[in-house]
Motif scaffolding. Structure first.
Motif, PDB file in Angstrom:
ATOM      1  N   LYS A 117       1.940 -18.869 111.178  1.00 34.86           N
ATOM      2  CA  LYS A 117       0.553 -18.619 110.791  1.00 34.86           C
ATOM      3  C   LYS A 117       0.492 -18.289 109.301  1.00 34.86           C
ATOM      4  CE  LYS A 117      -0.878 -16.709 115.279  1.00 34.86           C
ATOM      5  NZ  LYS A 117      -1.410 -15.507 115.976  1.00 34.86           N
ATOM      6  N   ASP A 118      -0.671 -18.557 108.695  1.00 30.18           N
ATOM      7  CA  ASP A 118      -0.860 -18.162 107.300  1.00 30.18           C
ATOM      8  C   ASP A 118      -0.668 -16.659 107.154  1.00 30.18           C
ATOM      9  OD1 ASP A 118      -1.498 -20.767 106.733  1.00 30.18           O
ATOM     10  OD2 ASP A 118      -3.644 -20.414 106.461  1.00 30.18           O
ATOM     11  N   ILE A 119      -0.105 -16.256 106.023  1.00 25.42           N
ATOM     12  CA  ILE A 119       0.088 -14.830 105.728  1.00 25.42           C
ATOM     13  C   ILE A 119      -0.947 -14.429 104.686  1.00 25.42           C
ATOM     14  CG2 ILE A 119       1.705 -13.098 104.842  1.00 25.42           C
ATOM     15  CD1 ILE A 119       3.943 -15.207 105.639  1.00 25.42           C
ATOM     16  N   LEU A 120      -1.802 -13.489 105.039  1.00 28.57           N
ATOM     17  CA  LEU A 120      -2.821 -13.002 104.106  1.00 28.57           C
ATOM     18  C   LEU A 120      -2.279 -11.779 103.395  1.00 28.57           C
ATOM     19  CD1 LEU A 120      -5.970 -13.249 106.438  1.00 28.57           C
ATOM     20  CD2 LEU A 120      -4.964 -15.011 104.964  1.00 28.57           C
ATOM     21  N   THR A 121      -2.216 -11.839 102.088  1.00 28.21           N
ATOM     22  CA  THR A 121      -1.646 -10.729 101.336  1.00 28.21           C
ATOM     23  C   THR A 121      -2.365 -10.579  99.997  1.00 28.21           C
ATOM     24  OG1 THR A 121       0.449  -9.755 100.547  1.00 28.21           O
ATOM     25  CG2 THR A 121       0.208 -12.147 100.330  1.00 28.21           C
ATOM     26  N   THR A 122      -1.788  -9.803  99.102  1.00 26.72           N
ATOM     27  CA  THR A 122      -2.403  -9.559  97.799  1.00 26.72           C
ATOM     28  C   THR A 122      -1.476 -10.028  96.688  1.00 26.72           C
ATOM     29  OG1 THR A 122      -1.454  -7.339  97.659  1.00 26.72           O
ATOM     30  CG2 THR A 122      -3.640  -7.538  98.677  1.00 26.72           C
ATOM     31  N   SER A 123      -2.034 -10.121  95.510  1.00 28.88           N
ATOM     32  CA  SER A 123      -1.222 -10.610  94.404  1.00 28.88           C
ATOM     33  C   SER A 123      -1.693 -10.009  93.092  1.00 28.88           C
ATOM     34  CB  SER A 123      -1.307 -12.136  94.319  1.00 28.88           C
ATOM     35  OG  SER A 123      -2.628 -12.535  93.981  1.00 28.88           O
ATOM     36  N   LEU A 124      -0.813 -10.068  92.121  1.00 29.52           N
ATOM     37  CA  LEU A 124      -1.149  -9.732  90.743  1.00 29.52           C
ATOM     38  C   LEU A 124      -1.086 -11.036  89.964  1.00 29.52           C
ATOM     39  CD1 LEU A 124      -1.725  -7.476  88.631  1.00 29.52           C
ATOM     40  CD2 LEU A 124       0.740  -7.442  88.187  1.00 29.52           C
ATOM     41  N   PRO A 125      -2.236 -11.582  89.573  1.00 24.50           N
ATOM     42  CA  PRO A 125      -2.231 -12.859  88.857  1.00 24.50           C
ATOM     43  C   PRO A 125      -1.467 -12.759  87.541  1.00 24.50           C
ATOM     44  CG  PRO A 125      -4.440 -12.293  89.608  1.00 24.50           C
ATOM     45  CD  PRO A 125      -3.597 -11.076  89.793  1.00 24.50           C
ATOM     46  N   VAL A 126      -0.842 -13.854  87.142  1.00 22.17           N
ATOM     47  CA  VAL A 126      -0.156 -13.945  85.858  1.00 22.17           C
ATOM     48  C   VAL A 126      -0.616 -15.238  85.190  1.00 22.17           C
ATOM     49  CG1 VAL A 126       2.055 -13.925  84.649  1.00 22.17           C
ATOM     50  CG2 VAL A 126       1.832 -12.740  86.854  1.00 22.17           C
ATOM     51  N   THR A 148      -3.154 -16.348  99.981  1.00 26.62           N
ATOM     52  CA  THR A 148      -2.684 -16.835 101.274  1.00 26.62           C
ATOM     53  C   THR A 148      -1.379 -17.605 101.097  1.00 26.62           C
ATOM     54  OG1 THR A 148      -4.943 -17.024 102.127  1.00 26.62           O
ATOM     55  CG2 THR A 148      -3.237 -18.275 103.268  1.00 26.62           C
ATOM     56  N   ILE A 149      -0.336 -17.173 101.804  1.00 31.86           N
ATOM     57  CA  ILE A 149       0.932 -17.909 101.852  1.00 31.86           C
ATOM     58  C   ILE A 149       0.840 -18.821 103.073  1.00 31.86           C
ATOM     59  CG2 ILE A 149       3.441 -17.768 102.022  1.00 31.86           C
ATOM     60  CD1 ILE A 149       3.251 -14.900 100.944  1.00 31.86           C
ATOM     61  N   ALA A 207       1.348 -21.122 106.357  1.00 35.44           N
ATOM     62  CA  ALA A 207       2.284 -21.102 107.480  1.00 35.44           C
ATOM     63  C   ALA A 207       3.441 -22.063 107.200  1.00 35.44           C
ATOM     64  CB  ALA A 207       1.560 -21.516 108.754  1.00 35.44           C
ATOM     65  N   GLY A 208       4.642 -21.683 107.637  1.00 36.60           N
ATOM     66  CA  GLY A 208       5.791 -22.556 107.497  1.00 36.60           C
ATOM     67  C   GLY A 208       6.580 -22.389 106.222  1.00 36.60           C
ATOM     68  N   VAL A 209       6.065 -21.597 105.279  1.00 32.77           N
ATOM     69  CA  VAL A 209       6.822 -21.371 104.043  1.00 32.77           C
ATOM     70  C   VAL A 209       8.123 -20.642 104.346  1.00 32.77           C
ATOM     71  CG1 VAL A 209       6.845 -20.094 101.858  1.00 32.77           C
ATOM     72  CG2 VAL A 209       4.846 -21.441 102.492  1.00 32.77           C
ATOM     73  N   TYR A 210       8.053 -19.651 105.249  1.00 29.92           N
ATOM     74  CA  TYR A 210       9.238 -18.893 105.654  1.00 29.92           C
ATOM     75  C   TYR A 210       9.570 -19.193 107.107  1.00 29.92           C
ATOM     76  CZ  TYR A 210       8.192 -16.261 101.399  1.00 29.92           C
ATOM     77  OH  TYR A 210       7.937 -15.905 100.096  1.00 29.92           O
ATOM     78  N   ALA A 211      10.835 -19.204 107.438  1.00 32.03           N
ATOM     79  CA  ALA A 211      11.276 -19.490 108.801  1.00 32.03           C
ATOM     80  C   ALA A 211      10.628 -18.529 109.793  1.00 32.03           C
ATOM     81  CB  ALA A 211      12.803 -19.367 108.893  1.00 32.03           C
ATOM     82  N   GLY A 212      10.107 -19.088 110.879  1.00 29.71           N
ATOM     83  CA  GLY A 212       9.525 -18.273 111.936  1.00 29.71           C
ATOM     84  C   GLY A 212       8.093 -17.851 111.718  1.00 29.71           C
ATOM     85  N   GLN A 213       7.518 -18.208 110.562  1.00 25.44           N
ATOM     86  CA  GLN A 213       6.132 -17.817 110.262  1.00 25.44           C
ATOM     87  C   GLN A 213       5.211 -19.004 110.538  1.00 25.44           C
ATOM     88  OE1 GLN A 213       5.948 -14.441 109.431  1.00 25.44           O
ATOM     89  NE2 GLN A 213       8.131 -14.727 109.856  1.00 25.44           N
TER      90      GLN A 213
END
Length: 323
Positions: free
Chosen positions: A245-254, A234-235, A237-243
């Motif tokens: 709401k939380d952004i639900l996405t996927t990731s590759l852990p490192v 989950t990214i 809300a507010g990390v990027y301009a105009g967003q």
């Protein structure tokens, strides 16, 4: 003559004392090699930041040297020839593949792969699906008929292409023939409707796009995330301009790894100092804000005993398979 003999004896004793002091100082300093990614990449820069934080947090008792790498597979392969001073980064899935002798490690197995142990997570490769608001796309179905830039040869490009197939968009979007480095300019001038990129968040190219064009950064549904078989992320809300709401996405852990060849105290100090310095690192490099206790669940396999010692002291919850 007697005085000369005394002077010689004193000089000899002083030399021995200086040598002993130097030897003690040298023995008190631990040197570690950290191998992560290509020079100029965000993950190489993270290594530089970790090295500075470790030096500062241990008052120079641990000195970390950064080595350029050609990729995660190479990092794992080098375990075969490295000793107790080796720290490297890789997705946990590659450690599992090395230990089972599958994928890139088929026919290249080595007993030393079984000695790999985790230390701490670093920022994950996070999928971003960035669409201009003018395109009207607010979800994956809305990408149909649009022009998308995937880039070439990167994890993000490969993963993005996979998702188009998974979500019934294969052949229904136009793939732009351009490099990812041109994505923001192409989005601004309307040549593309959106682009796909993977990187630690906040991703610089997504920050730039959101600051210069009205964009929607698409969220995946829980069902779509399950289809990808990737780790959810989950990214906020507010990390990027105009967003807003939380952004639900996927990731590759490192993850940063070492082996059982590293002594327990060194692994303990590295892990402890990383977490203690993380807040300070976040102040100068926002991608460290994406690292928290929740990422510990992504470390598949065993942790180093020195790391376990720190995590128990700090009250981290560890999975049974990590100990």
């Amino acid at each position: 003559m007697f005085r000369s003999a005394i002077k010689a004896t004193l000089a000899s004793a002083l030399a021995v004392g200086v040598a002993a002091t130097a030897a003690t100082a040298a023995s008190a300093e631990t040197r570690v090699t950290y191998k992560s990614a290509k020079a100029g990449s965000s993950y190489y820069q993270m290594g530089v930041e970790i090295a500075e934080a470790i030096k500062k947090g241990t008052h120079g008792k641990i000195i970390m040297t950064i080595e350029e790498s050609q990729g995660s597979v190479q990092n794992v392969m080098e375990v075969r020839a490295r000793g107790g001073d080796y720290v490297f980064t890789t997705p946990p899935a590659l450690v599992g593949a090395a230990q089972m002798g599958t994928g890139a490690f088929k026919g290249k197995g080595d007993p030393k792969f079984a000695d790999i142990r985790g230390l701490f997570p670093i920022p994950s490769l996070t999928m971003h699906f960035v669409m201009s608001k003018a395109s009207g796309a607010q979800d994956f179905a809305g990408m149909e008929g649009k022009t998308i830039l995937l880039g070439k040869g990167s994890f993000g490009a490969t993963e993005g292409e996979k998702y188009l197939g998974l979500f019934s968009l294969d052949g229904k979007v136009k793939i732009a023939d351009a490099e990812l480095s041109n994505a923001v300019a192409a989005l601004k001038n309307g040549q593309i409707d959106g682009f796909v990129t993977a990187g630690s968040w906040p991703a610089p190219n997504v920050l730039e796009a959101a600051a210069s064009v009205d964009v929607n950064i698409l969220s995946l549904t829980p069902e779509q995330i399950a289809e990808t078989k990737r780790a959810p992320l989950t990214i906020p809300a507010g990390v990027y301009a105009g967003q807003d709401k939380d952004i639900l996405t996927t990731s590759l852990p490192v993850v940063a790894y070492t082996t059982t060849a590293m002594d327990e105290e060194a692994a303990y100090q590295l892990t402890k100092t990383f977490w203690q310095q993380k807040e300070a690192m976040s102040g100068s490099a926002p991608w460290w804000k994406g690292v928290d206790k929740s990422l510990m669940a992504n470390i598949a396999g065993k942790l180093h005993p020195g790391a376990i010692r720190y995590y128990k002291e700090a009250g981290f919850e560890l999975a049974e398979g990590q100990m």
